[in-house]
Design a protein around this motif. Structure first.
Motif, PDB file in Angstrom:
ATOM      1  N   ARG A   1       0.989  -1.331  -0.027  1.00  0.00           N
ATOM      2  CA  ARG A   1      -0.162  -0.053   0.031  1.00  0.00           C
ATOM      3  C   ARG A   1       0.801   1.240  -0.064  1.00  0.00           C
ATOM      4  O   ARG A   1       0.495   2.310  -0.720  1.00  0.00           O
ATOM      5  N   ALA A   2       1.859   1.268   0.795  1.00  0.00           N
ATOM      6  CA  ALA A   2       2.690   2.249   0.953  1.00  0.00           C
ATOM      7  C   ALA A   2       3.593   2.526  -0.486  1.00  0.00           C
ATOM      8  O   ALA A   2       3.690   3.758  -1.057  1.00  0.00           O
ATOM      9  N   HIS A   3       4.005   1.591  -1.116  1.00  0.00           N
ATOM     10  CA  HIS A   3       4.729   1.474  -2.338  1.00  0.00           C
ATOM     11  C   HIS A   3       3.796   2.170  -3.289  1.00  0.00           C
ATOM     12  O   HIS A   3       4.010   2.905  -4.143  1.00  0.00           O
ATOM     13  N   GLY A   4       2.481   1.611  -3.285  1.00  0.00           N
ATOM     14  CA  GLY A   4       1.487   2.210  -4.242  1.00  0.00           C
ATOM     15  C   GLY A   4       0.999   3.541  -4.251  1.00  0.00           C
ATOM     16  O   GLY A   4       1.081   4.367  -5.289  1.00  0.00           O
ATOM     17  N   HIS A   5       1.065   4.079  -2.968  1.00  0.00           N
ATOM     18  CA  HIS A   5       0.613   5.547  -2.919  1.00  0.00           C
ATOM     19  C   HIS A   5       1.904   6.377  -3.136  1.00  0.00           C
ATOM     20  O   HIS A   5       1.879   7.270  -3.884  1.00  0.00           O
ATOM     21  N   TYR A   6       3.043   5.903  -2.912  1.00  0.00           N
ATOM     22  CA  TYR A   6       4.311   6.481  -3.417  1.00  0.00           C
ATOM     23  C   TYR A   6       4.483   6.668  -4.957  1.00  0.00           C
ATOM     24  O   TYR A   6       4.815   7.771  -5.502  1.00  0.00           O
ATOM     25  N   THR A   7       4.550   5.593  -5.445  1.00  0.00           N
ATOM     26  CA  THR A   7       4.607   5.611  -6.911  1.00  0.00           C
ATOM     27  C   THR A   7       3.370   6.226  -7.555  1.00  0.00           C
ATOM     28  O   THR A   7       3.573   7.064  -8.519  1.00  0.00           O
ATOM     29  N   LEU A   8       2.239   6.258  -7.023  1.00  0.00           N
ATOM     30  CA  LEU A   8       0.918   6.705  -7.658  1.00  0.00           C
ATOM     31  C   LEU A   8       1.345   8.500  -7.437  1.00  0.00           C
ATOM     32  O   LEU A   8       0.923   9.294  -8.554  1.00  0.00           O
ATOM     33  N   ALA A   9       1.931   8.787  -6.298  1.00  0.00           N
ATOM     34  CA  ALA A   9       2.137  10.343  -6.316  1.00  0.00           C
ATOM     35  C   ALA A   9       3.163  10.818  -7.487  1.00  0.00           C
ATOM     36  O   ALA A   9       2.898  12.108  -8.282  1.00  0.00           O
ATOM     37  N   GLN A  10       4.231   9.751  -7.790  1.00  0.00           N
ATOM     38  CA  GLN A  10       5.104  10.304  -8.858  1.00  0.00           C
ATOM     39  C   GLN A  10       4.419  10.374 -10.344  1.00  0.00           C
ATOM     40  O   GLN A  10       4.584  11.381 -11.128  1.00  0.00           O
ATOM     41  N   ALA A  11       3.579   9.433 -10.477  1.00  0.00           N
ATOM     42  CA  ALA A  11       2.814   9.595 -11.727  1.00  0.00           C
ATOM     43  C   ALA A  11       1.748  10.619 -11.716  1.00  0.00           C
ATOM     44  O   ALA A  11       1.604  11.287 -12.848  1.00  0.00           O
ATOM     45  N   LEU A  12       1.047  11.204 -10.659  1.00  0.00           N
ATOM     46  CA  LEU A  12       0.087  12.251 -10.585  1.00  0.00           C
ATOM     47  C   LEU A  12       1.153  13.583 -10.811  1.00  0.00           C
ATOM     48  O   LEU A  12       0.711  14.534 -11.588  1.00  0.00           O
TER      49      LEU A  12
ATOM     50  N   LEU B   1       0.892  15.001  -3.536  1.00  0.00           N
ATOM     51  CA  LEU B   1       1.313  15.448  -2.082  1.00  0.00           C
ATOM     52  C   LEU B   1       0.389  14.608  -1.164  1.00  0.00           C
ATOM     53  O   LEU B   1       0.856  14.168  -0.011  1.00  0.00           O
ATOM     54  N   ASP B   2      -0.769  14.497  -1.577  1.00  0.00           N
ATOM     55  CA  ASP B   2      -1.757  13.632  -0.601  1.00  0.00           C
ATOM     56  C   ASP B   2      -1.154  12.315  -0.673  1.00  0.00           C
ATOM     57  O   ASP B   2      -1.147  11.632   0.504  1.00  0.00           O
ATOM     58  N   HIS B   3      -0.788  11.789  -1.631  1.00  0.00           N
ATOM     59  CA  HIS B   3      -0.517  10.296  -1.823  1.00  0.00           C
ATOM     60  C   HIS B   3       0.802  10.088  -1.137  1.00  0.00           C
ATOM     61  O   HIS B   3       1.226   9.109  -0.514  1.00  0.00           O
ATOM     62  N   ALA B   4       1.775  11.070  -1.335  1.00  0.00           N
ATOM     63  CA  ALA B   4       3.082  10.953  -0.678  1.00  0.00           C
ATOM     64  C   ALA B   4       2.896  10.959   0.748  1.00  0.00           C
ATOM     65  O   ALA B   4       3.630  10.182   1.524  1.00  0.00           O
ATOM     66  N   THR B   5       1.944  11.630   1.408  1.00  0.00           N
ATOM     67  CA  THR B   5       1.959  12.146   2.718  1.00  0.00           C
ATOM     68  C   THR B   5       1.044  10.684   3.269  1.00  0.00           C
ATOM     69  O   THR B   5       1.528  10.156   4.336  1.00  0.00           O
ATOM     70  N   ARG B   6       0.314  10.004   2.528  1.00  0.00           N
ATOM     71  CA  ARG B   6      -0.050   8.755   3.237  1.00  0.00           C
ATOM     72  C   ARG B   6       0.865   7.688   3.117  1.00  0.00           C
ATOM     73  O   ARG B   6       0.867   6.756   4.028  1.00  0.00           O
ATOM     74  N   ALA B   7       1.896   7.890   1.849  1.00  0.00           N
ATOM     75  CA  ALA B   7       2.690   6.744   1.909  1.00  0.00           C
ATOM     76  C   ALA B   7       4.034   6.965   3.152  1.00  0.00           C
ATOM     77  O   ALA B   7       4.164   5.899   3.815  1.00  0.00           O
ATOM     78  N   LEU B   8       4.024   8.330   3.524  1.00  0.00           N
ATOM     79  CA  LEU B   8       5.097   8.377   4.633  1.00  0.00           C
ATOM     80  C   LEU B   8       4.409   8.001   6.013  1.00  0.00           C
ATOM     81  O   LEU B   8       5.151   7.275   6.672  1.00  0.00           O
ATOM     82  N   ALA B   9       2.989   8.101   6.182  1.00  0.00           N
ATOM     83  CA  ALA B   9       2.409   7.544   7.322  1.00  0.00           C
ATOM     84  C   ALA B   9       2.588   6.061   7.203  1.00  0.00           C
ATOM     85  O   ALA B   9       2.936   5.580   8.391  1.00  0.00           O
ATOM     86  N   LEU B  10       2.333   5.597   6.303  1.00  0.00           N
ATOM     87  CA  LEU B  10       2.387   3.959   6.366  1.00  0.00           C
ATOM     88  C   LEU B  10       3.792   3.391   6.538  1.00  0.00           C
ATOM     89  O   LEU B  10       4.133   2.570   7.234  1.00  0.00           O
ATOM     90  N   TYR B  11       5.118   4.283   5.837  1.00  0.00           N
ATOM     91  CA  TYR B  11       6.234   3.776   6.148  1.00  0.00           C
ATOM     92  C   TYR B  11       6.613   3.722   7.571  1.00  0.00           C
ATOM     93  O   TYR B  11       7.461   3.253   8.250  1.00  0.00           O
ATOM     94  N   GLU B  12       6.233   5.106   8.163  1.00  0.00           N
ATOM     95  CA  GLU B  12       6.553   5.353   9.745  1.00  0.00           C
ATOM     96  C   GLU B  12       6.226   4.229  10.400  1.00  0.00           C
ATOM     97  O   GLU B  12       6.546   3.787  11.466  1.00  0.00           O
ATOM     98  N   GLY B  13       4.787   3.571  10.039  1.00  0.00           N
ATOM     99  CA  GLY B  13       4.149   2.760  10.873  1.00  0.00           C
ATOM    100  C   GLY B  13       4.789   1.215  10.778  1.00  0.00           C
ATOM    101  O   GLY B  13       5.083   0.487  11.665  1.00  0.00           O
ATOM    102  N   LEU B  14       5.464   1.137   9.619  1.00  0.00           N
ATOM    103  CA  LEU B  14       6.453  -0.010   9.454  1.00  0.00           C
ATOM    104  C   LEU B  14       7.771   0.088   9.963  1.00  0.00           C
ATOM    105  O   LEU B  14       8.258  -1.000  10.098  1.00  0.00           O
ATOM    106  N   GLY B  15       8.096   1.399  10.258  1.00  0.00           N
ATOM    107  CA  GLY B  15       9.400   1.344  10.899  1.00  0.00           C
ATOM    108  C   GLY B  15      10.603   1.199  10.181  1.00  0.00           C
ATOM    109  O   GLY B  15      11.769   0.993  10.317  1.00  0.00           O
ATOM    110  N   ASN B  16      10.242   1.496   8.751  1.00  0.00           N
ATOM    111  CA  ASN B  16      11.423   1.412   7.738  1.00  0.00           C
ATOM    112  C   ASN B  16      11.879   2.438   7.554  1.00  0.00           C
ATOM    113  O   ASN B  16      11.294   3.608   6.785  1.00  0.00           O
TER     114      ASN B  16
END
Length: 924
Positions: free
Chosen positions: A752-763, A773-788
């Motif tokens: 999901r995180a990868h999907g939001h990040y890549t979709l941000a680049q396409a948009l 920005l919206d999708h990149a922010t969602r990706a950031l929240a998910l990555y923070e939750g994963l601890g990566n």
């Protein structure tokens, strides 16, 4: 280092040829090299670069050109930039013999000294060495009086050395060889009396007195018509001496004495090309009585059909006058249909009888026959052609012992173990010679169908035997055209069948070479014919054969020795195109379908698992994908670091493309999507977007057949990202949203995180920075939750970038600086480079241009070190804009030119055009 000005101006180091950007930089290097190791005053350099009208800022511009030249030198040889120093002018330090002009003058000087001492052979060799350094006219493409004057002086030096070399050749009795050359020179330099005189001498010494007199009258007419004067008195005196048969003009030695025996086959009437090879064969021959201390042995090797015998016989006919006592020829049947190789004792019996030795005098033992052979040749000047040799052991007893004799040997095997032999490995014909040979045999001018003739000779692999057969077929079929013949040859499986006429066949010639191989060599040869790429390394060869690395290395090197393989660069092997067809046909005829499949499985796994290891070096933070164990017998190439991995990827790129197509054709679906994944980063870094797109289209189709939901999501995401990169925005967003939906269905947080990040680049590429920005922010929240942490840093940079795009500079800088800290802590240089690019953009738009230059330059350096030229080009565009904002036109132009070169090389036409317009905006 190696510097060249006797032809196109070049500088080379251990990393290859320096990329000299623009005429001014070339002119600067040339001006420094013309006075190597000397200080060239600044004023003199102004004159070289700008003639009589240097610009007002000439000093600053010169400094920029010097700086860029240092960078160019440094790029190809570490430390080379320090060779260029300043002390009241600029000086380029050049080591002895690094500069072709210095080497030319050194060898020419040695040649003059040898000629003065009466050592004509030494003089000729030195002059030949000197003249071979010339690759065309000196200082080409550099206009202006400064370089024109230098070029004229160098041209005169070249002509003088050429004349002195001809004098040395004439002193050794090589008049027959120099006559065609002198005719060409006289035609090119009609008013050079010395050349007319040398032509007259050469013709006279060749026994062609009438032609020598005619040459004088031709020269007289030229001087009268063009200058209105009589020829030089020295030329008139030479004419009188020729009329009087002056004995002092005679050739040295006893040239012209009739031969006692000539067994040579007839010369080939349509012999074409090979001028350089003929010149090399005769270059070191003794001249009659002035023989050297050792017999001259010339060994000509090459693949079947390359024209070894034709060249040997043609050269031998040109040397009849040099070896007047006998010219002998024997076929040793090293590769002949239905006939064993001639044993040395039998060959000696034939050769001795040819010299007139009665049969009763010929002993039975090999050693005794060899001794008698050498004794019979003592005191004679004899040429011996030993054709079609099986190997060195066969020809050693047949070699003359008399230094006044010459042995010409032909073999399909490289005779490297033949002591004292000069080896000439014959290659296929250059394209112009191949076209000329075809036209002469076909009896039709190639100008009538130039493209078709070119295609035919290329389909023949420029192999003389194949060209002769193809041209003969065309000649005997008046209804055919060259285009029709090309179409027939283009049908790959029929090509070897088409290349046969009468008792001549390319396939039969290749089959003879194959039949003489051992069983293990035959197996390696035919399995290599299954390789789908243009070349291969020893790991691929070992995997195809299921052999050890040492065993494969031995076999392929021995196949090189017998010209069934070629080694164009160290460690990489290739077939001649027709041999590839023959090897593949043989494999399909001999190997079962199952054994072919096993060999190809090993090959595909060799590439796939090496790719996987390389990808971990290129992008270690990328979530790994497990490919499972490789099949038995597969070898993977060890890759030490990122640089080595990229070098391997670059070298293997055409093979990787072919292997992917092979996997698609064979329906190996799992390997198809895995290859797409393993190639993804390399394709992106190097800008191979068309290959990346084709790979993921096939990869998604394969994943939908055999992959789980996670693999399907991955394939949709990578295909979507690639579509967006090539401008297929609607399709790209469709695949990315499908990938995100699959990840959400599976509750797969990482995807999901990868999907939001890549979709941000396409948009972003669609111009929708707010949604990006919206999708990149969602990706950031998910990555923070994963601890990566590393992916968190990636998302931080993305969020910062989109804030910058939306003119929120302060928040943008905060996110990017947090990302930079994390990347540096994790030593992730690719992420660090991307974040520095973002910070450069932020600083530029905040008006902090000097700060922006610093960030951009640091990013460019990292990308260049990493080998990620795709993104480097984008950063260079930003760097150029910042320099332009500072009024630094030279620096802006340099950055944009580098970006333009990358875009052009990567076929990114729209980007290249955009940068071209930026360069145009700088003005002249």
């Amino acid at each position: 280092m190696e510097f060249r000005i006797l032809g196109p101006i070049e500088a080379r180091g251990s990393a290859g040829q320096a990329r000299l950007a623009g005429r001014k930089q070339v002119a600067l290097l040339a001006a420094l090299l013309l006075r190597d190791n000397q200080v060239v005053p600044v004023e003199r350099l102004f004159e070289a670069l700008w003639g009589d009208a240097p610009p007002n800022a000439a000093a600053a511009a010169l400094q920029t050109y010097v700086f860029r030249l240092r960078q160019c030198l440094e790029a190809v040889e570490p430390g080379a930039g320090r060779r260029l120093t300043f002390s009241s002018g600029y000086r380029l330090a050049v080591e002895p013999m690094e500069l072709d002009l210095a080497a030319f003058r050194t060898h020419a000087g040695r040649g003059r000294a040898a000629a003065a001492a009466g050592e004509s052979e030494v003089a000729a060799k030195e002059f030949h060495t000197a003249l071979n350094l010339w690759r065309g006219t000196a200082l080409p493409g550099l206009p202006g009086r400064y370089f024109e004057a230098h070029a004229a002086r160098l041209t005169e030096e070249h002509l003088a050395a050429l004349e002195e070399r001809i004098d040395a050749d004439l002193a050794m009795g090589r008049q027959l060889e120099v006559i065609p050359e002198l005719r060409s020179l006289v035609a090119a330099h009609r008013l050079r009396g010395q050349l007319h005189g040398r032509l007259m001498v050469a013709l006279y010494r060749a026994g062609r007195q009438a032609e020598a007199i005619g040459a004088f009258h031709d020269a007289s007419a030229v001087f009268v018509e063009e200058l209105g004067i009589d020829p030089d008195p020295a030329l008139v005196e030479l004419h009188q001496r020729i009329l009087a048969n002056d004995p002092d003009l005679a050739a040295p030695g006893e040239a012209g004495r009739p031969a006692t025996r000539n067994d040579l086959p007839g010369d080939i009437a349509d012999f074409t090309g090979r001028e350089a090879e003929v010149q090399r064969l005769v270059a070191a021959l003794p001249d009659g009585d002035a023989a050297g201390s050792a017999v001259v042995i010339e060994a000509i090797d090459g693949m079947a059909g390359v024209g070894k015998t034709t060249l040997a016989v043609h050269t031998a006919h040109h040397l009849v006058d040099r070896y007047p006592d006998a010219q002998l020829f024997i076929d040793l049947h090293g590769h002949s249909t239905g006939q064993r190789a001639t044993d040395p004792a039998t060959a000696l019996d034939v050769l001795l009888r040819a010299l007139g030795v009665p049969g009763e005098r010929i002993p039975t033992g090999l050693d005794q026959r060899a001794a008698l052979w050498r004794a019979e040749l003592a005191g004679r000047r004899v040429l011996v052609v030993l054709d079609n040799a099986e190997g060195a052991a066969q020809v050693r007893p047949l070699l003359p012992g008399n230094p006044a004799c010459l042995a010409l040997i032909t073999s399909r095997r490289r005779l490297a173990d033949l002591d004292a032999a000069r080896i000439l490995s014959l290659d296929v014909l250059p394209l112009p010679d191949a076209e000329a040979l075809f036209a002469r045999i076909a009896g039709r001018p190639s100008a009538a169908e130039p493209e078709a003739v070119r295609e035919v000779v290329e389909l023949c692999g420029r192999l003389p035997l194949a060209i002769r057969i193809a041209a003969a077929r065309l000649r005997t079929r008046p209804a055919w055209t060259a285009a029709h013949l090309a179409r027939r040859l283009r049908e790959g499986q029929r090509r070897l069948t088409e290349l046969a006429t009468g008792d001549r066949s390319v396939a039969a010639a290749f089959a003879l070479s194959y039949q003489h191989l051992s069983g293990e060599h035959q197996r390696m040869f035919r399995l290599l014919g299954l390789h789908p790429g243009p070349d291969f390394d020893v790991y691929a060869a070992a995997s195809l054969a299921g052999a050890s690395l040492a065993e494969a290395d031995r076999l392929v090197e021995e196949l090189v020795d017998i010209h069934l393989l070629q080694q164009s660069i160290r460690g990489r092997y290739r077939f001649h195109d027709l041999l590839r067809h023959h090897a593949g046909d043989t494999a399909r005829a001999v190997e079962s379908e199952a054994r072919q499949q096993e060999a190809l499985r090993r090959l595909v796994d060799c590439y796939l698992h090496t790719l996987h290891a390389g990808d971990r070096l290129l992008y270690p933070q990328r979530p790994p994908v497990e490919f499972g164990d490789r099949v038995d017998g597969c070898l993977t190439r060890p890759l030490g670091d990122q640089t080595e991995a990229l070098a391997w990827y670059d070298a293997e790129h055409p093979c990787l493309f072919a292997v992917r197509q092979l996997a698609v054709r064979l329906g190996w679906h799992e390997r198809v999507w895995q290859l797409a994944w393993a190639l993804d980063n390399f394709h992106r870094w190097r800008g191979h977007l068309d290959d990346q797109l084709a790979g993921w289209r096939a990869g998604l189709a394969a994943a939908l057949l055999v992959g789980g939901q996670d693999i399907q999501a991955l394939a949709h995401r990578r295909l979507g990202d690639t579509c967006a990169r090539v401008g297929e925005h609607a399709e790209g967003v469709h695949h990315l949203r499908r990938a995100l939906a699959l990840a959400e269905q599976a509750d797969d947080t990482q995807n999901r995180a990868h999907g939001h990040y890549t979709l941000a680049q396409a948009l972003e590429r669609q111009g929708d920075d707010r949604q990006a920005l919206d999708h990149a922010t969602r990706a950031l929240a998910l990555y923070e939750g994963l601890g990566n942490v590393m992916w968190e840093a990636v998302a931080l940079n993305a969020v910062g970038w989109y804030h910058a795009r939306l003119d929120d500079a302060e928040r943008a800088r905060d996110f990017c600086e947090r990302a930079l800290v994390l990347f540096r802590q994790g030593a992730q240089r690719a992420g660090e480079a991307g974040t520095l690019d973002s910070l450069g953009y932020i600083a530029h738009h905040a008006g902090r241009l000097d700060e922006a230059v610093g960030h951009y330059r640091a990013a460019v350096a990292l990308y260049r070190d990493l080998g990620d030229t795709f993104v480097e080009a984008n950063t260079l565009v930003g760097l150029g804009r910042t320099h332009a904002g500072l009024g630094q036109r030279e620096e802006a132009g340099e950055a944009w030119r580098r970006a333009f070169d990358i875009y052009r090389d990567q076929h990114r036409a729209e980007d290249a055009e955009r940068v071209r317009r930026l360069l145009d905006s700088l003005g002249p």
